[in-house]
Design an enzyme around this catalytic site. Structure first.
Site, PDB file in Angstrom:
ATOM      1  N   ASP A  45       9.160  -2.876  -1.543  1.00 22.18           N
ATOM      2  CA  ASP A  45       8.418  -3.106  -0.307  1.00 22.18           C
ATOM      3  C   ASP A  45       7.220  -2.164  -0.226  1.00 22.18           C
ATOM      4  O   ASP A  45       7.375  -0.946  -0.202  1.00 22.18           O
ATOM      5  CB  ASP A  45       9.338  -2.858   0.892  1.00 22.18           C
ATOM      6  CG  ASP A  45       8.641  -3.063   2.219  1.00 22.18           C
ATOM      7  OD1 ASP A  45       8.782  -4.160   2.793  1.00 22.18           O
ATOM      8  OD2 ASP A  45       7.950  -2.135   2.693  1.00 22.18           O
ATOM      9  N   TYR A  50      -0.518   1.292   2.861  1.00 23.88           N
ATOM     10  CA  TYR A  50       0.080   2.382   2.092  1.00 23.88           C
ATOM     11  C   TYR A  50      -0.847   2.852   0.973  1.00 23.88           C
ATOM     12  O   TYR A  50      -0.655   3.939   0.428  1.00 23.88           O
ATOM     13  CB  TYR A  50       1.416   1.954   1.457  1.00 23.88           C
ATOM     14  CG  TYR A  50       2.499   1.539   2.408  1.00 23.88           C
ATOM     15  CD1 TYR A  50       2.389   1.713   3.786  1.00 23.88           C
ATOM     16  CD2 TYR A  50       3.667   0.958   1.914  1.00 23.88           C
ATOM     17  CE1 TYR A  50       3.394   1.313   4.636  1.00 23.88           C
ATOM     18  CE2 TYR A  50       4.680   0.556   2.760  1.00 23.88           C
ATOM     19  CZ  TYR A  50       4.547   0.722   4.123  1.00 23.88           C
ATOM     20  OH  TYR A  50       5.550   0.312   4.954  1.00 23.88           O
ATOM     21  N   LYS A  75       2.102  -6.240   3.056  1.00 26.54           N
ATOM     22  CA  LYS A  75       1.867  -6.474   4.480  1.00 26.54           C
ATOM     23  C   LYS A  75       0.372  -6.512   4.803  1.00 26.54           C
ATOM     24  O   LYS A  75      -0.433  -5.814   4.181  1.00 26.54           O
ATOM     25  CB  LYS A  75       2.535  -5.372   5.312  1.00 26.54           C
ATOM     26  CG  LYS A  75       3.999  -5.157   4.993  1.00 26.54           C
ATOM     27  CD  LYS A  75       4.617  -4.062   5.846  1.00 26.54           C
ATOM     28  CE  LYS A  75       5.989  -3.674   5.335  1.00 26.54           C
ATOM     29  NZ  LYS A  75       5.930  -2.848   4.109  1.00 26.54           N
ATOM     30  N   HIS A 108       1.841  -6.621   9.775  1.00 25.03           N
ATOM     31  CA  HIS A 108       2.401  -5.271   9.858  1.00 25.03           C
ATOM     32  C   HIS A 108       2.702  -4.805  11.290  1.00 25.03           C
ATOM     33  O   HIS A 108       3.732  -4.175  11.540  1.00 25.03           O
ATOM     34  CB  HIS A 108       1.448  -4.294   9.169  1.00 25.03           C
ATOM     35  CG  HIS A 108       2.117  -3.098   8.597  1.00 25.03           C
ATOM     36  ND1 HIS A 108       1.658  -2.441   7.491  1.00 25.03           N
ATOM     37  CD2 HIS A 108       3.231  -2.421   8.976  1.00 25.03           C
ATOM     38  CE1 HIS A 108       2.448  -1.415   7.203  1.00 25.03           C
ATOM     39  NE2 HIS A 108       3.402  -1.384   8.095  1.00 25.03           N
TER      40      HIS A 108
END
Length: 278
Positions: A45, A50, A75, A108
């Site tokens: 994931d 990120y 996401k 998200h």
């Protein structure tokens, strides 16, 4: 070891235990995912925000594991919710991951003040229908946001990924999920260190009874509740410990005792409220 899977409303299935790379630095993501795949994880994931999708992709490419044996989630970030930007976002993520499709694409946060989360959802349906994501869902959405998505499109998210741990169980979101056929993924499943979960008798006693660590007992609680869970760690030995949760089963009484931890005097969110992230 075969990881249990859960069938989604998309017709696809998802491994119930995965590995998350939230807060894993970009230059460490490749090694972390490589280690996780070597331990046995097949569900990874990540997310655009990120900023480690390239590292995840590099680890996947080098692993030699057939694509159909992997389950990859990324996401859509809130700055790409409006207009046609979700289409741009998924293609950027796929390029970084080196993939033709992701198994799961999540919106998200709802970012309600921006008033574009419904548009994002409608574009994610198009992304799924174009074959760029096999299943679609959301993250951090509350019942009011979920109702708006379904009212506008008639499409129910396959997944809602939410902060969930024994001291913060989000019962209203869980009730919506059960009523509508959405499955819950738990992020921050161990409370991210804010709460002394491992010292609370319900957890400590369950761990002792089964000869496991408190973290393993809490992960097992998530699994037995039917949640999809992906603890994160940059240490391979901890990844292996978190993966080793299928050789025991909590009793009904032990599950109920952990259920009863919410609400606690110390309960509450570790992360921000979905109403505040915009």
């Amino acid at each position: 070891m075969s990881i249990p899977t859960i069938s989604l409303n998309s017709g696809h299935s998802i491994p119930q235990l995965g590995f998350g790379v939230f807060l894993v630095p970009a230059d460490e993501a490749e090694q972390a995912v490589t280690d996780a795949l070597e331990v046995g994880y097949r569900h990874i994931d990540t997310a655009a925000i990120y900023q480690n999708e390239e590292g995840v992709g590099a680890a996947i490419a080098k692993s030699g594991i057939p694509r159909d044996e992997l389950f990859i989630t990324t996401k859509l970030w809130i700055d790409h919710q409006a207009g046609e930007l979700p289409h741009e976002a998924i293609r950027t993520s796929l390029d970084k991951l080196g993939l033709d499709y992701v198994d799961l694409y999540l919106s998200h946060w709802p970012a309600p003040k921006n008033d574009s989360f419904v548009n994002a959802w409608s574009k994610m349906i198009e992304i799924r229908d174009a074959g760029l994501a096999r299943s679609i869902g959301v993250s951090n959405h509350l019942p009011e946001h979920l109702d708006a998505l379904v009212a506008a499109t008639g499409e129910v998210p396959a997944i809602n990924q939410i902060e969930l741990h024994p001291a913060f169980q989000q019962r209203d979101v869980l009730e919506w999920a059960v009523a509508n056929g959405t499955h819950i993924e738990s992020w921050g499943p161990l409370g991210q260190g804010k709460y002394p979960l491992f010292e609370i008798p319900a957890v400590a006693q369950a761990a002792e009874a089964h000869g496991v660590t408190p973290a393993q007992a809490v992960i097992r609680w998530h699994l037995q509740k039917g949640f999809i869970v992906f603890p994160k760690s940059s240490r391979k030995e901890r990844m292996a410990e978190n993966f080793d949760v299928f050789g025991f089963e909590l009793t009904d009484a032990e599950v109920a005792a952990i259920d009863a931890l919410d609400p606690l005097d110390l309960s509450g969110r570790v992360g921000p409220s979905p109403l505040d992230v915009n």
